[in-house]
Each structure stands twice: as structure tokens, then as C-alpha cells.
Motif scaffolding. Structure first.
Motif, mmCIF file in Angstrom:
data_model
loop_
_atom_site.group_PDB
_atom_site.id
_atom_site.type_symbol
_atom_site.label_atom_id
_atom_site.label_comp_id
_atom_site.label_asym_id
_atom_site.label_seq_id
_atom_site.Cartn_x
_atom_site.Cartn_y
_atom_site.Cartn_z
ATOM 1 N N ARG A 187 17.178 13.354 16.577
ATOM 2 C CA ARG A 187 15.836 13.261 15.992
ATOM 3 C C ARG A 187 14.906 12.436 16.852
ATOM 4 O O ARG A 187 13.728 12.721 16.959
ATOM 5 C CB ARG A 187 15.909 12.655 14.590
ATOM 6 C CG ARG A 187 16.312 13.646 13.531
ATOM 7 C CD ARG A 187 16.073 13.051 12.169
ATOM 8 N NE ARG A 187 14.680 13.102 11.807
ATOM 9 C CZ ARG A 187 14.120 14.043 11.079
ATOM 10 N NH1 ARG A 187 14.852 15.047 10.643
ATOM 11 N NH2 ARG A 187 12.849 14.001 10.761
ATOM 12 N N ALA A 191 5.065 8.301 10.676
ATOM 13 C CA ALA A 191 6.465 8.512 11.070
ATOM 14 C C ALA A 191 6.538 9.339 12.330
ATOM 15 O O ALA A 191 7.609 9.810 12.690
ATOM 16 C CB ALA A 191 7.237 9.197 9.941
ATOM 17 N N GLU A 235 13.403 14.305 19.781
ATOM 18 C CA GLU A 235 12.247 15.144 19.419
ATOM 19 C C GLU A 235 11.032 14.290 19.136
ATOM 20 O O GLU A 235 9.922 14.668 19.418
ATOM 21 C CB GLU A 235 12.565 15.878 18.112
ATOM 22 C CG GLU A 235 13.160 17.243 18.285
ATOM 23 C CD GLU A 235 13.386 17.830 16.914
ATOM 24 O OE1 GLU A 235 14.498 18.303 16.674
ATOM 25 O OE2 GLU A 235 12.452 17.772 16.096
ATOM 26 N N ASN A 236 11.239 13.145 18.521
ATOM 27 C CA ASN A 236 10.137 12.343 18.001
ATOM 28 C C ASN A 236 10.528 10.879 18.074
ATOM 29 O O ASN A 236 11.234 10.377 17.222
ATOM 30 C CB ASN A 236 9.892 12.772 16.547
ATOM 31 C CG ASN A 236 8.942 11.835 15.861
ATOM 32 O OD1 ASN A 236 8.264 11.041 16.496
ATOM 33 N ND2 ASN A 236 8.899 11.902 14.543
ATOM 34 N N ARG A 264 10.499 3.493 0.103
ATOM 35 C CA ARG A 264 10.655 4.939 0.169
ATOM 36 C C ARG A 264 9.314 5.629 0.281
ATOM 37 O O ARG A 264 9.212 6.702 0.859
ATOM 38 C CB ARG A 264 11.368 5.394 -1.096
ATOM 39 C CG ARG A 264 11.735 6.822 -1.045
ATOM 40 C CD ARG A 264 12.522 7.196 -2.265
ATOM 41 N NE ARG A 264 12.675 8.636 -2.238
ATOM 42 C CZ ARG A 264 12.074 9.454 -3.053
ATOM 43 N NH1 ARG A 264 11.301 8.985 -3.985
ATOM 44 N NH2 ARG A 264 12.252 10.737 -2.958
ATOM 45 N N ARG A 265 8.252 5.005 -0.270
ATOM 46 C CA ARG A 265 6.945 5.664 -0.266
ATOM 47 C C ARG A 265 6.405 5.857 1.124
ATOM 48 O O ARG A 265 5.566 6.705 1.338
ATOM 49 C CB ARG A 265 5.933 4.863 -1.074
ATOM 50 C CG ARG A 265 6.285 4.832 -2.491
ATOM 51 C CD ARG A 265 5.095 4.767 -3.398
ATOM 52 N NE ARG A 265 5.589 4.507 -4.725
ATOM 53 C CZ ARG A 265 6.171 5.416 -5.465
ATOM 54 N NH1 ARG A 265 6.273 6.630 -5.042
ATOM 55 N NH2 ARG A 265 6.643 5.103 -6.636
ATOM 56 N N HIS A 266 6.833 5.003 2.060
ATOM 57 C CA HIS A 266 6.383 5.298 3.420
ATOM 58 C C HIS A 266 7.560 5.358 4.379
ATOM 59 O O HIS A 266 7.496 4.858 5.499
ATOM 60 C CB HIS A 266 5.302 4.314 3.882
ATOM 61 C CG HIS A 266 5.610 2.884 3.602
ATOM 62 N ND1 HIS A 266 6.117 2.041 4.543
ATOM 63 C CD2 HIS A 266 5.474 2.139 2.481
ATOM 64 C CE1 HIS A 266 6.265 0.848 4.009
ATOM 65 N NE2 HIS A 266 5.886 0.881 2.761
ATOM 66 N N MET A 267 8.656 5.991 3.935
ATOM 67 C CA MET A 267 9.804 6.294 4.775
ATOM 68 C C MET A 267 10.305 5.061 5.498
ATOM 69 O O MET A 267 10.541 5.105 6.690
ATOM 70 C CB MET A 267 9.468 7.329 5.845
ATOM 71 C CG MET A 267 9.013 8.660 5.384
ATOM 72 S SD MET A 267 10.114 9.633 4.465
ATOM 73 C CE MET A 267 11.664 9.621 5.006
ATOM 74 N N ASP A 326 14.337 2.033 7.712
ATOM 75 C CA ASP A 326 14.889 0.933 8.495
ATOM 76 C C ASP A 326 15.067 -0.315 7.645
ATOM 77 O O ASP A 326 15.758 -1.247 8.057
ATOM 78 C CB ASP A 326 14.012 0.650 9.720
ATOM 79 C CG ASP A 326 12.566 0.462 9.325
ATOM 80 O OD1 ASP A 326 11.785 -0.055 10.144
ATOM 81 O OD2 ASP A 326 12.187 0.820 8.198
ATOM 82 N N ILE A 327 14.454 -0.348 6.463
ATOM 83 C CA ILE A 327 14.711 -1.453 5.543
ATOM 84 C C ILE A 327 15.653 -1.007 4.430
ATOM 85 O O ILE A 327 16.487 -1.779 3.956
ATOM 86 C CB ILE A 327 13.376 -1.961 4.937
ATOM 87 C CG1 ILE A 327 12.490 -2.463 6.042
ATOM 88 C CG2 ILE A 327 13.642 -2.969 3.862
ATOM 89 C CD1 ILE A 327 11.864 -3.768 5.811
ATOM 90 N N MET A 337 2.728 8.979 5.611
ATOM 91 C CA MET A 337 4.046 9.584 5.765
ATOM 92 C C MET A 337 4.210 10.306 7.091
ATOM 93 O O MET A 337 4.846 9.790 7.981
ATOM 94 C CB MET A 337 4.345 10.498 4.583
ATOM 95 C CG MET A 337 4.505 9.741 3.297
ATOM 96 S SD MET A 337 6.076 8.898 3.223
ATOM 97 C CE MET A 337 7.049 10.083 2.372
ATOM 98 N N ARG A 366 11.302 7.853 11.583
ATOM 99 C CA ARG A 366 11.776 6.786 10.710
ATOM 100 C C ARG A 366 12.752 7.301 9.659
ATOM 101 O O ARG A 366 13.197 6.531 8.827
ATOM 102 C CB ARG A 366 10.565 6.159 9.993
ATOM 103 C CG ARG A 366 9.863 5.165 10.872
ATOM 104 C CD ARG A 366 8.414 5.104 10.544
ATOM 105 N NE ARG A 366 8.202 4.418 9.286
ATOM 106 C CZ ARG A 366 7.013 4.261 8.733
ATOM 107 N NH1 ARG A 366 5.958 4.761 9.314
ATOM 108 N NH2 ARG A 366 6.877 3.624 7.605
ATOM 109 N N VAL A 367 13.046 8.606 9.712
ATOM 110 C CA VAL A 367 13.930 9.147 8.681
ATOM 111 C C VAL A 367 15.376 8.736 8.950
ATOM 112 O O VAL A 367 16.113 8.384 8.040
ATOM 113 C CB VAL A 367 13.817 10.688 8.638
ATOM 114 C CG1 VAL A 367 14.775 11.261 7.634
ATOM 115 C CG2 VAL A 367 12.406 11.085 8.300
ATOM 116 N N GLU A 400 9.255 8.184 17.364
ATOM 117 C CA GLU A 400 8.939 7.236 16.297
ATOM 118 C C GLU A 400 9.550 7.618 14.969
ATOM 119 O O GLU A 400 9.101 7.149 13.946
ATOM 120 C CB GLU A 400 7.436 7.188 16.094
ATOM 121 C CG GLU A 400 6.702 6.506 17.193
ATOM 122 C CD GLU A 400 5.237 6.840 17.067
ATOM 123 O OE1 GLU A 400 4.782 6.947 15.913
ATOM 124 O OE2 GLU A 400 4.589 7.051 18.091
#
Lengths: 290, 384
Positions: free
Chosen positions: A44, B125, A47-48, A250-253, A256-257, B121, A52-53, A50
Motif C-alpha cells: 500500500r 490519507a 502505491e501511496n 477512526r473518523r480520520h483513519m 497509527d494510534i 479522509m 494511513r489505512v 502517505e
């Protein structure tokens, strides 16, 4: 007297693995899990960068540091000259752990009378006749669906979450205690009565004393549903707590926390379970489960 | 042997050599397994691989401005436009947070979201996204409710029920700022309450005095409790809470051009649907109300406080105006101050927005959110 290893030993019952294997085989699954995670994270991130998923190791370390050293965002920032201890003391994870742990232990304390009631239900026939059917029925009500009612009755504060935990776990514990205490042979209580014991003597000095290790094991098994209800309550309405922080992140993925928080909760539950197990063994060395 | 027929049976049943027959059983099992496997493989490859038209998935969630997607798909308007451009478009319903997760995880190609979430989001991200349609703005759909005749100035000490880190928190902050109470912001006590429980919690316990939420939950509360008044709503901040259709930029920029076709098809279908809704077409309204299991009256009430850009000209004009840049700046400052752009983002310019006229808000090399007025423009010119 080590025998030569044969492949058919893997499925055998009458085998004694060498010490090396008993200690190291279980790590294989951990390593596989971590390797899979790392693989997906790298894919992941290629591809990207940054992403955060599935955070990379550096992002996870960064997340861990910010949760351990930085205060929660609703709190005031610390003076820059604060010592490490002060930073940890005012950190996000400390605040959340303290509030979640408070709720968890209050619920745990409330469960002790519930277990004693279960024992009474088994030993005193009238208590059993009175409570058993209702507890059996109440056990089948899915506690989460009662949450709106709990909010109305207890408000959105601490007590609704504690009562959610209690209502979710107490019936199970009561029934389990009932079954365990019911397994004590009747002859023992009769014998105790012939030795001039009172009813309470039989209940506490004969029955409870011998089933206590099993009760502690039952409590250990129910730590997970207790934590589950705690999380459910905190995610739905709260101002602080471990699950509250996870819901907000969770609201902003903010995986990492979230992932360090999950691992921290797992560690806490593991330590509590280990504490209960060791206490059980110390208090009841005669209890050797079959 | 005839005297003991049972012995005959046993003799027949008893295998002659146990080891041999166990092996025989094993080989029989192995043979069956291999045969089944071969059968599966043959069947699988027997299905001819046809050239499938490119498929796109649009995720939507329940909200006044997004319910039309459900009607669009059900009535066949979407299929007609998709066939016109030779693509297949599927719509899928989600919970709002789940739709954002699916979009960031690249499981769906497009998603309906507000401008705030478009920044938080996907953009933050690192998933480059493009705003393809500006559907409407909340013109009273979000409100700050309070009991006992509380005023905004009295809010700081009372616990406020809302879904944190969403437009509700943004609305509350704007309410305080526009009424000169910016200094009181840190003293607000926010209680994160899930939208599914906020109505029950607010109505059931009278000691909860303040809530910030959106319609139809607002209508539920106000209808059931006469003592609750709205202190501030989104009609005081027009054009700031925008409802958009956001597509992943890499989907839009597919080399075979199918992404462009998808954007044109969905834009065409959207404007046809919205025209029907603006004209109060009964089928369109009831179809959209059915998306959220609302009554027609309740849905019309929600539409009343939603400013739909029903004509593509209005949408295109707003998207290309300086107003949009102004409002997006307010939103991005809010997101940055609340750490919504990412834990380690050092400056608000690290997530940059590219506008149709080429202007960039933020660092030029960090563009993550693009606003594209092309499809709205094409619809306005009738070229779809």
C-alpha cells in the motif's frame, strides 16, 4: 530419552516434543501474522506513501510516541520543560486508561455479589426457585439492545456504561456459578450438618471454599465480554476512555494510534488474566483441573 | 459356514489384510479428491472470459442530498446514462463512516461526502480525490439545539452531545465564532455521542441540555420536546457545508478514458434526477424518501432546508467562484486545528486543494483534493 522425530509424530498423541519446539513453535503464527501485515503495508505504501489505512512501522512508532507523550487534544498542552514522567502522567493514553480502567473495575466489583448470588441459588433451594428462571431469561437478552433504555435511566455518564457491563456479563456468571456450585455433592453438606454446621457454614465454608478456584477461572473467561461491553458503551457516548479515543481516531483513519491502543488493551487484559491465574494457583494449590 | 449365516456376512465384510485396505481407502479418497478438483478446474475454465464493460461503484449514505442516488438507480435513469456511455455503474449504500472507509481503502470508486470529509479522509490519507459534482449545501439541515432557553454564551460549562470530528463540531465552532465567543471555545465540554443514540439520550435525560445534530434527528427531537429550541443552524453559514460527489483521481484519469465516461454518465444521471426532484415529481420524491425509509412529508421537510444546486449552471458557477475558495479555507483551517488532516501534518498547506481556475490553496506539490467543474459545465451546456 529422545526418540528420532518422524513426520507422523505431528499428528500423534503419545509424543513428547523437544523443549526447543514447545517454546518456539507458537512463535511461527505470530511471525506469519506480522509478515503478512508488513507485506500489505509495504504494497500500500508503494502505491501511496502517505497511506494511513495500514500504517508502516515508522508511522506506528510515531503514533505510539504521540499517545504516550502527548496530552489528549481536549486538554491543555504541557509546558515544554516537563519531565518524562510528567509527560506520561498527562498523556492521552494515561487519561484514557485511567477512565476505562475505573469503569472496568467498578463493574468487576459489582460482579462479585452477582457470583455470590449464583452460589446461593445453587445451595439454597428457595433462592434457586426464585431466581433461576428469571436469570435464565435475562441471560438471553442481548445487552446492547438495552443501551438506549440504560441511557434514559442512568444518563449518559459513567453509570450507564457500568450497568451495561453488569447486565451483559452478570447473568452468564450467575449461571456458571450456579452450575459449578451445584456440582458439589449433596453428601458433603449433609455430612457438614451432622457436624453441627449452620446453613451459612455449609454455603461458605464447605461449598464456596471448594468451588472458588473454578469461579475465578470463570471470571477470567468473562473478562473479554466485560471489555467488549465497556468498549461498546464508550464508543456510543463518552468523553474519554480507550474506546472513545479509538472511535474518534477512526473518523480520520488514525490507524497509527488505533493499532497501538488495541495492542495496549490486549496487554492489559492479558496481565489481568495472568494476575488472576497466578492468584488462583497461589490460593488454591490443591486445585488440579483434570 | 451355512449354519452361521452371520459368519458369512462377517467374512465378507472383514477385510483380508487391514494394512492393505487402509491404504486402499486412502487411495480411493485421494482419487475422489483429485477428480473433484479436476472437475472444478474444467468447469471454471469452461466459462468463456467475455470482455466486460468497465464497472464503477458509487457509495452513498442516508442524507437528504444523497438519497436521490437510490432513486436514480432504482428508476433506471442511471442505467440509461451508463449504457449511453458504455459503462456499468453500481450504487451501494453504506453507513457514512463505512462509505468513507471504503473510499479510502479503494474498494469503491466514488463516494458522496461533505467537503470537510473530502479533506479529512481521502485527501489527508494521501488518496488523491476529485470533486466531480457539487450537489447541495446544508441550509438549515444541521442545528445546535438547547433546552431551558440557554444561549450560546452559556454553553461552555454544559456537556454538549454531538458526533465529534464531523460537521456538527464545525457547526458549533462557527456558531461560537460568529457570535464573538471564540475565546470560549476551549471551555466547551464535548460528549461524543453516536448519531444512532443521540435522540434517545437527549430526549430521555432532561439534564442533557445541548445537542448538535442533523435532520431528520433534529426534527425528531424538536417534534417530541417543545422546550427544545434551535440556537444556530447551517442556514447562518450558507455554502460552508457542501455535499459532494468525490471520485478517486486515478479512476478519473484511467488511460482508456472509461473514467471520463463514468463522470459524464453520473453527471448526466444526477442532473436529470435533481431536475425531477426540484420539479417535485411525486415518483422522484417518494423514491428518494424510500431510500432512508422516511415518509414523504419528512423528506420534503429535509429538502426545505437543503439548497439543491438543481441547475447545472448554478452548480458550475458556484464551483468556479471565489466564494468556494473562501469557504473551503474556513473548513481547512478547522480541520488543521483539530488535527484532522493527520497527526504529523505540520501546516495547513500540507493538504492542498486545486481549483478549476488553476489556483492552489496550499503547497503546489501537495495537491490532494481537486475540484473539477468540467462535468457540471458540460451539463450546463447540454453537451452530456
Amino acid at each position: 530419552m529422545a526418540q528420532a522425530f518422524r513426520v507422523s509424530d505431528l499428528t500423534g498423541i503419545q509424543v513428547r516434543p523437544a523443549r526447543l519446539w514447545t517454546h518456539s513453535l507458537s512463535w511461527i503464527l505470530f511471525v506469519t501474522g506480522i509478515a503478512l501485515y508488513a507485506h500489505f503495508s509495504i504494497v500500500r505504501h508503494q502505491e501511496n506513501p502517505e497511506d494511513r489505512v495500514i500504517p508502516s512501522a515508522t508511522q506506528l512508532v510515531q503514533g505510539l510516541k504521540s499517545s504516550v507523550l502527548e496530552p489528549a487534544e481536549e486538554d491543555d498542552p504541557l509546558d515544554p520543560g516537563a519531565t518524562l514522567l510528567e509527560q506520561v502522567r498527562h498523556s492521552m493514553i494515561w487519561k484514557d486508561t485511567a477512565s476505562s480502567a475505573g469503569r472496568f473495575f467498578i463493574a468487576l466489583l459489582l460482579l462479585i455479589p452477582a457470583m455470590l448470588l449464583g452460589m446461593h441459588m445453587a445451595v439454597f433451594p428457595y433462592a434457586g426457585a426464585f431466581f433461576l428462571r428469571f436469570v435464565l431469561f435475562f441471560d438471553k437478552i442481548v445487552a446492547l439492545s438495552l443501551l438506549p433504555i440504560l441511557f434514559i435511566v442512568f444518563g449518559i455518564g459513567e453509570w450507564s456504561k457500568i450497568m451495561l457491563m453488569f447486565i451483559g456479563v452478570a447473568p452468564t456468571l450467575m449461571l456458571d456459578t450456579y452450575n459449578i456450585a451445584g456440582g458439589v455433592p449433596r453428601e458433603q453438606s449433609v455430612k457438614a450438618f451432622t457436624l453441627k454446621s449452620t446453613n451459612l457454614d455449609v454455603a461458605y465454608r464447605v461449598v464456596l471454599k471448594q468451588v472458588l478456584p473454578q469461579l475465578i477461572n470463570s471470571l477470567r473467561l468473562n473478562l473479554k465480554p466485560l471489555a467488549l461491553f465497556l468498549f461498546a458503551g464508550e464508543m456510543i457516548a463518552s468523553t474519554d476512555g480507550l474506546a472513545y479515543r479509538i472511535a474518534i481516531m477512526r473518523r480520520h483513519m488514525g490507524m497509527d494510534i488505533i493499532i497501538p491502543y488495541l495492542l495496549w488493551v490486549a496487554l492489559l487484559l492479558f496481565m489481568l488474566d495472568a494476575l488472576l491465574r497466578i492468584t488462583n494457583r497461589r490460593l488454591h494449590p490443591w486445585y488440579q483441573p483434570l | 459356514m451355512q449354519r452361521y449365516p452371520s459368519a458369512l456376512i462377517f467374512r465378507v465384510m472383514k477385510p483380508s489384510n487391514p494394512a492393505q485396505s487402509k491404504r486402499g481407502l486412502r487411495t480411493r479418497f485421494a482419487a475422489c479428491g483429485i477428480a473433484l478438483l479436476l472437475a472444478f478446474v474444467v468447469c471454471w475454465s469452461a466459462v468463456p472470459a467475455q470482455a466486460a464493460p468497465p464497472t464503477f461503484t458509487v457509495g452513498w449514505s442516508v442524507y437528504a442530498g444523497w438519497n436521490p442516488y437510490f432513486y436514480m438507480a432504482k428508476s433506471g435513469i442511471l442505467k440509461r446514462w451508463a449504457d449511453k456511455y458504455g459503462v456499468v455503474i453500481k450504487v451501494q449504500r453504506f453507513d457514512y463512516a463505512a462509505s468513507l472507509d471504503a473510499f479510502v481503502a479503494k474498494n469503491i470508486d466514488a463516494c458522496t461526502m461533505t467537503n470537510m470529509e473530502a479533506l479529512d479522509m481521502p485527501a489527508a490519507a494521501g488518496v488523491d480525490s476529485t470533486v466531480v459534482l457539487v450537489g447541495d449545501y446544508s441550509n438549515g439541515n444541521d442545528a445546535v439545539l438547547a433546552r431551558n432557553n440557554l444561549t450560546l454564551a452559556q454553553l461552555p460549562s454544559k456537556p454538549i452531545l454531538l458526533v465529534q470530528k464531523t460537521v456538527s463540531e464545525y457547526l458549533l465552532e462557527r456558531a461560537m465564532v460568529l457570535n464573538g465567543l471564540e475565546s470560549q471555545l476551549p471551555r466547551l465540554k464535548l460528549l461524543n455521542t453516536s448519531d444512532s443514540d443521540i435522540v434517545g439520550a437527549f430526549l430521555g435525560d432532561k439534564s442533557n441540555q445541548v445537542a448538535v445534530t442533523w435532520k431528520p434527528l433534529v426534527s425528531n427531537i424538536v417534534d417530541q420536546d417543545k422546550g427544545v429550541k434551535s440556537l444556530f443552524d447551517s442556514s447562518h453559514i450558507p455554502e460552508e457545508i457542501l455535499d459532494l460527489l468525490v471520485v478517486r483521481t486515478d479512476v478519473l484519469k484511467r488511460p482508456d478514458g472509461s473514467g471520463l465516461k463514468f463522470a459524464k454518465a453520473i453527471a448526466g444521471a444526477w442532473y436529470e434526477t435533481v431536475a425531477q426532484i426540484a420539479a417535485a415529481n411525486a415518483a422522484a420524491i417518494s423514491g428518494s424518501a424510500a431510500a432512508s425509509s422516511d415518509s414523504v412529508a419528512s423528506y420534503k421537510e429535509q429538502l426545505r432546508t437543503t439548497f439543491l444546486y438543481s441547475s447545472p449552471q448554478a452548480a458550475a458557477q458556484f464551483t468556479q467562484s471565489g466564494e468556494l475558495k473562501q469557504k473551503m479555507d474556513l473548513v481547512r483551517q478547522f480541520c488543521f486545528h483539530h488535527g484532522l488532516l493527520g497527526q504529523n501534518v505540520q501546516s495547513v498547506d500540507d493538504v492542498a486543494i486545486l481549483y478549476p481556475d488553476g489556483a492552489i490553496q496550499g503547497k503546489k506539490d501537495r495537491v490532494r483534493l481537486r475540484v473539477d467543474a468540467t462535468y457540471m459545465q458540460l451539463a450546463a451546456q447540454g453537451k452530456l
